[in-house]
Design an enzyme around this catalytic site. Structure first.
Site, mmCIF file in Angstrom:
data_model
loop_
_atom_site.group_PDB
_atom_site.id
_atom_site.type_symbol
_atom_site.label_atom_id
_atom_site.label_comp_id
_atom_site.label_asym_id
_atom_site.label_seq_id
_atom_site.Cartn_x
_atom_site.Cartn_y
_atom_site.Cartn_z
ATOM 1 N N GLU A 76 0.929 3.633 0.740
ATOM 2 C CA GLU A 76 0.121 2.675 -0.022
ATOM 3 C C GLU A 76 0.380 1.286 0.574
ATOM 4 O O GLU A 76 0.888 0.395 -0.085
ATOM 5 C CB GLU A 76 0.528 2.719 -1.492
ATOM 6 N N GLU A 123 -1.836 -6.212 5.677
ATOM 7 C CA GLU A 123 -0.429 -6.095 5.283
ATOM 8 C C GLU A 123 0.313 -5.134 6.208
ATOM 9 O O GLU A 123 1.294 -4.505 5.818
ATOM 10 C CB GLU A 123 -0.310 -5.690 3.811
#
Length: 401
Positions: free
Chosen positions: A201, A210
């Site tokens: 995730e 990210e």
């Protein structure tokens, strides 16, 4: 022209209570005092009450997000910083996201283990970046519903999250004898055996912002050559937009840095000026000999039909991620996952607003740049007016490796 009683539905003539519409309480009191039945403004007031009655109720999650509307937030630095418990708690409230992950893991297990093998074959599943455990629990539920046997390695570097994972191991019967906790950084840990399924995730508001590509490229050394990555593919999207509010908030800092930073924003008072276009795509696992996660693209945005001239203040970004099979999670408006709120759109500002005449295309260039220590984006507009390249060499905004 004031609305008339003949055209207005009967509900509009009913009084709104303070409990139902506290924002109208003062207005109602004023109307009772000064807007008598014969007052010139009475019909307008009654129609406003009617419109408020027809509004959809705001659910608990949306109420929680109201304070984030058009508020600039710096994206996370997941490798450099450990998330706080409050951040985990917010993410864990997003039931929709974990339902989609559970569906994806279930499909992968059913495809990987046949009905004839389900009682004799174990599947090793690794959750890299396990957080406080919601992906682990979703994977275990998927195994139970598919009647497949799994063993789970939960890999997490954040000591704050590991405490919660240890509590799950001690108290959750679903985890007993199924989960092995690994307190380590996925970039440096060496797995004792290779996994059949790798679950993560690590996506950001722009998909790759990210460092999901860099993390998963490194973590795939844990994966068998025929193994499955969840997610297996994701694409970012961009569209030109206008928002005086966001531009003014950047300008208020009175420096260049804040105009060269990408922000996570719950967009509200924002108008998109063209259909969003795909930007960067990443696939996992990536077995290329030399992996290169740098990207560049030239984008040509066609104006939306009947779009008036407008002032462009930057770009709004989204992502669409294929978890496995036909299971997707998305913030891209055309394929948006209803009820999911873990990710807001991303906003790339511009130092100088650009006037875009009616019917004029917007042309822009975007780069994803990678060095040994950081990843950053650069962007510029070339039409209808050329702008400087923003964030050259990651001078203002970057994500640390």
């Amino acid at each position: 022209e004031a609305p008339t009683n003949e055209k207005r539905p009967p509900a509009a003539t009913e009084k709104a209570s303070d409990k139902e519409f506290p924002a109208l309480g003062a207005a109602e009191a004023g109307a009772d005092a000064g807007c008598s039945s014969g007052h010139a403004m009475r019909a307008y007031w009654e129609y406003v009450v009617y419109l408020f009655r027809r509004m959809d109720e705001v659910d608990e999650n949306e109420q929680m997000m109201i304070s984030y509307r058009d508020y600039l937030q710096a994206p996370l630095q997941p490798l450099m910083d450990n998330l706080e418990n409050q951040t985990y708690e917010t993410f864990e409230k997003d039931d929709t996201k974990y339902v989609m992950y559970e569906k994806a893991v279930r499909q992968a297990l059913l495809d990987r283990v046949s009905e004839a093998e389900k009682d004799t074959k174990d599947t090793l599943l690794m959750v890299v970046g396990a957080g406080r455990g919601p992906l682990v629990s979703a994977s275990l539920r998927a195994a139970a519903s598919s009647q497949r046997n799994i063993q789970v390695y939960a890999v997490e570097k954040n000591p704050n999250a590991v405490v919660t994972l240890q509590r799950h191991l001690a108290t959750d019967p679903l985890w007993k004898d199924k989960v092995t906790l690994i307190h380590a950084d996925m970039r440096f840990w060496e797995a004792p055996r290779k996994a059949d399924i790798l679950v993560s995730e690590l996506l950001g508001s722009f998909g790759d912002n990210e460092l999901s590509p860099e993390c998963l490229d490194g973590a795939q050394r844990f994966l068998r050559e025929d193994g499955i990555s969840i997610p297996c593919e994701y694409t970012s999207y961009l569209a030109p937009m206008t928002s005086a509010k966001l531009y003014k908030d950047c300008k208020a800092y009175k420096d260049r840095e804040h105009f060269e930073t990408a922000y996570v924003v719950k967009t509200h008072n924002v108008a998109v000026m063209a259909e969003a276009l795909p930007v960067f795509t990443f696939k996992h696992p990536n077995w290329e000999t030399h992996i290169d996660n740098t990207r560049s693209i030239k984008l040509k945005f066609e104006p939306l039909p009947d779009t008036p001239s407008a002032t462009m203040h930057g770009f709004v970004g989204y992502f669409d991620a294929k978890l496995y099979g036909d299971v997707h999670i998305s913030t891209f408006p055309k394929t948006e996952t209803t009820g999911m709120f873990s990710w807001f759109p991303i906003y790339f500002p511009m130092i100088e607003p650009i006037h875009v005449p009616v019917g004029r295309k917007v042309e822009a260039h975007f780069w994803r740049c990678v060095s040994s220590s950081k990843v950053w984006y650069e962007w510029t507009v070339t039409s209808p007016k050329a702008t400087p390249v923003h964030n050259v060499n990651g001078r203002s905004y970057w994500v640390g490796l």
